[in-house]
Every structure is written in C-alpha cells, then in structure tokens.
Design a protein around this motif. Structure first.
Motif, mmCIF file in Angstrom:
data_model
loop_
_atom_site.group_PDB
_atom_site.id
_atom_site.type_symbol
_atom_site.label_atom_id
_atom_site.label_comp_id
_atom_site.label_asym_id
_atom_site.label_seq_id
_atom_site.Cartn_x
_atom_site.Cartn_y
_atom_site.Cartn_z
ATOM 1 N N ALA A 1 -4.982 1.187 -1.390
ATOM 2 C CA ALA A 1 -4.122 2.366 -1.532
ATOM 3 C C ALA A 1 -4.860 3.560 -2.127
ATOM 4 O O ALA A 1 -4.545 4.715 -1.804
ATOM 5 C CB ALA A 1 -2.904 2.016 -2.380
ATOM 6 N N LYS B 1 0.868 4.242 -2.844
ATOM 7 C CA LYS B 1 0.627 5.631 -2.430
ATOM 8 C C LYS B 1 1.787 6.534 -2.843
ATOM 9 O O LYS B 1 1.572 7.679 -3.255
ATOM 10 C CB LYS B 1 0.411 5.690 -0.917
ATOM 11 C CG LYS B 1 -0.958 5.173 -0.475
ATOM 12 C CD LYS B 1 -1.167 5.362 1.014
ATOM 13 C CE LYS B 1 -2.592 4.979 1.423
ATOM 14 N NZ LYS B 1 -2.817 5.173 2.878
ATOM 15 N N VAL C 1 0.835 -1.202 0.000
ATOM 16 C CA VAL C 1 0.000 0.000 0.000
ATOM 17 C C VAL C 1 0.871 1.254 0.000
ATOM 18 O O VAL C 1 0.590 2.230 -0.717
ATOM 19 C CB VAL C 1 -0.958 -0.009 1.209
ATOM 20 C CG1 VAL C 1 -1.649 1.342 1.376
ATOM 21 C CG2 VAL C 1 -2.003 -1.114 1.045
#
Length: 348
Positions: free
Chosen positions: A62, A36, A32
């Motif tokens: 995400a 990001k 994640v």
C-alpha cells in the motif's frame, strides 16, 4: 489531520493511527485499499507486527511509491532472543519494503521475566540498539497488557513509547499510566480503543480517547467505512454529554472485565478453533441479523468449538487471564439456544 508529538521520539505523528491486525482477514486488494484510504485521510501512523501474518506485506504494498518520510511505520516482535530478533527485524524490513522502521517494539511484554529478557544487554535489546545506531530502526518501544509491567517498563527509561489497552472500559491508564508516561516523556499509544470490538458506539469510544491530547489511538481497521466513521468523530466536537456519560457507565457495568478483546494471542488452537470468534458470539447475538448469524462464520466457529480438547494452552497465552474454556462453553450454549429459538420461530 492534526499531528502530535510522540514522547521523546520527538516525531510528529497523526492524531489517529491505523492498527494492522484486521487486514489479515480480508483479501489483499481490500487490505491495500484500506491502508491507502487511511493515508488519504491523513493518517500517517501505521502499526503492524511480524506475527500478523500478511499484515506487513500488505502495508508494504500500500505504501509503495509514497514518500517514506511522510509515513510513520511501527512494527514489533515477540522474540526474546538475539537470533529471533535479528530474524524478525530482517523479515519486517523485507515484507514492508523499506530501508528503516520508525518504531520497533518489544511485543507483549507481560511479566517480569519477559521484561528482564528484553532488557538483558546481551539479549534482543542489543540487536535493536545496534539497528538504531545503523539507522535501520529509529526508535524503540514496548507493548504490554499488564499495567504493573507497563509501569516498570516506563520507569526503566529504556523505551521511547508504550502501547497499552486504553478505552473507557479499560480506563485505568488515565490515572495510573498516562501520568507516569508524561513524567518519563514516553509516548502512549492506545491499543484496543474499541475494547477488542466489544464497543459498538464508535462516537463514545473516540470522544473519550480524544480527551487525552498526547495519546495516539490505533484502532484495528478492516473496512473503509470504519475509518471514515472514526475520522468524522475526530473532526469534533468531542464534548461528552451527561447522557453519554450515563451510557458509558452502563456499558462499563455490562461488560466488566470478563470479555475477549480479540487480540488472538491465545492462538494457535491445537484443534484450530477460531477462539476469539466464539468468544464474541454473545455480542454478535445482540447485533447481527439471524440470517447472517446462524449461517456462516459464527455458526461454523461454534460448531468447531465442539472439537475443544480442554488442553488449556489458550489460557496460558491469554494476556488477560480469561477462563477461555469456561467462556467458550458458555457462549456455545447461548448460541445454540438462540439458534433453536430462531429455528422454532421460522418453522411456525
């Protein structure tokens, strides 16, 4: 980040994309964080697939809470039936947590029979076209590893994008495929920009690809420093020096075509050998310190390779027609010889 037009989709996507295969190999929190970070760097093109186990779900987590119109999600299915396609599409929407998919692709279309099945008006294409009419899918694409089939797919004018391996080792698309894509206004997405991990020189690999202003490379990213390094190359300059051209040619001569791209389409192995890990162990021998190489992932993979039953299932699935059983045996022998030499040195 600069955006470019993705063929006849008319969509403007980031000059650089994100490939979602490697985030299967790390923890969910790490995965994640990687996605990001890509978004923070301006990467809007996110590629995944129904077959990539946890990848869709991790990308979904995400992007949660972000403006949907600012993200371009591409996913895919290997199904060749209406029922399978319906199921995969439904699962992808659920895993990603979205109401629509920007680009839905027919995955790994590698022979004429597969292309016929995909284009059959009563088959999976009908499912995706119905989903497009309903707004659940915005655009339709195809992926392939076979250049002749890729050309036929482009010439069919049924697809808006094509994903194909493209790097300075597998450079045939520059002369044979890209001009055809331009003629048919099909957006070209470059998978395997680092030749499946065989190219260590990130600067050379992406300087080469950034010479093509209408191609979107989608490197598979596992860790944040990897994407930061590529984004630095994107910032320029992209000019390739004569010394760099000589190095590119040296690497072409060294690698040839007989190497694993780590696509993992050979899996699952009937005795659970991590095939791609064994297949790239010869490259790891050159790059990794022995204390990391001869204990842990590579050592475990080589030992597991002793369980090979020579069934040949992996070779039937390999899109590059590699002699996997032969190459595994070669790599195991090289690895064991190097390990014996290392152990002899440290014991003296």
């Amino acid at each position: 980040m600069e955006k470019i037009r993705l063929g006849k989709t008319e969509m403007m996507v980031s000059r650089l994309g994100f490939g979602g295969i490697p985030i299967q190999r790390v923890s969910e929190d790490e995965a994640v964080a990687v996605v990001k970070k890509c978004l923070e760097l301006g990467i809007t093109y996110l590629d995944t697939a129904n077959a990539y186990t946890t990848s869709e779900g991790r990308i979904g987590k995400a992007i949660r809470g972000r403006k949907r119109e600012e993200i371009f999600i591409a996913t895919k299915s290997t199904s060749r039936s209406r029922e399978g396609m319906e199921s995969h599409l439904k699962l992808s929407l659920e895993h990603l947590g979205v109401d629509y998919i920007d680009l839905y692709q027919f995955h790994q279309v590698g022979d004429s029979r597969s292309l016929e099945m995909v284009l059959d008006p009563r088959g999976p294409m009908a499912v995706v076209e119905e989903a497009r009419k309903a707004g659940v899918v915005k655009h339709i694409g195809v992926t392939s590893h076979q250049i002749d089939i890729a050309k036929d797919a482009v010439k069919s004018d049924r697809f808006e994008t094509l994903m194909f391996p493209f790097n300075f080792i597998t450079c045939e698309p520059a002369d044979e495929l890209l001009p055809l894509c331009r003629e048919h206004d099909v957006g070209l997405i470059a998978m395997k920009p680092l030749a499946g991990g065989m190219l260590d020189n990130v600067t050379l690999a992406f300087k080469y690809l950034f010479q093509f202003p209408d191609v979107v490379p989608i490197p598979g990213i596992e860790r944040i420093p990897e994407i930061e390094e590529i984004v630095q190359v994107l910032a320029g300059p992209w000019e390739i020096s004569e010394a760099e051209r000589r190095e590119m040619q040296r690497l072409r001569d060294e690698l040839g075509t007989r190497f694993c791209r780590r696509c993992d389409y050979c899996q699952p192995c009937t005795v659970e050998i991590p095939i791609s890990t064994v297949m790239v162990s010869n490259s790891a021998l050159k790059r990794l310190p022995p204390e990391r190489l001869f204990t842990g992932m590579f050592a475990d993979a080589v030992e597991k390779a002793a369980d090979c039953t020579e069934c040949g299932d992996c070779e039937e699935r390999c899109p590059y027609n590699l002699p996997i059983r032969e190459m595994i045996a070669e790599n195991v022998q090289l690895f064991r010889e190097a390990k014996r030499e290392y152990e002899a040195r440290v014991s003296t």
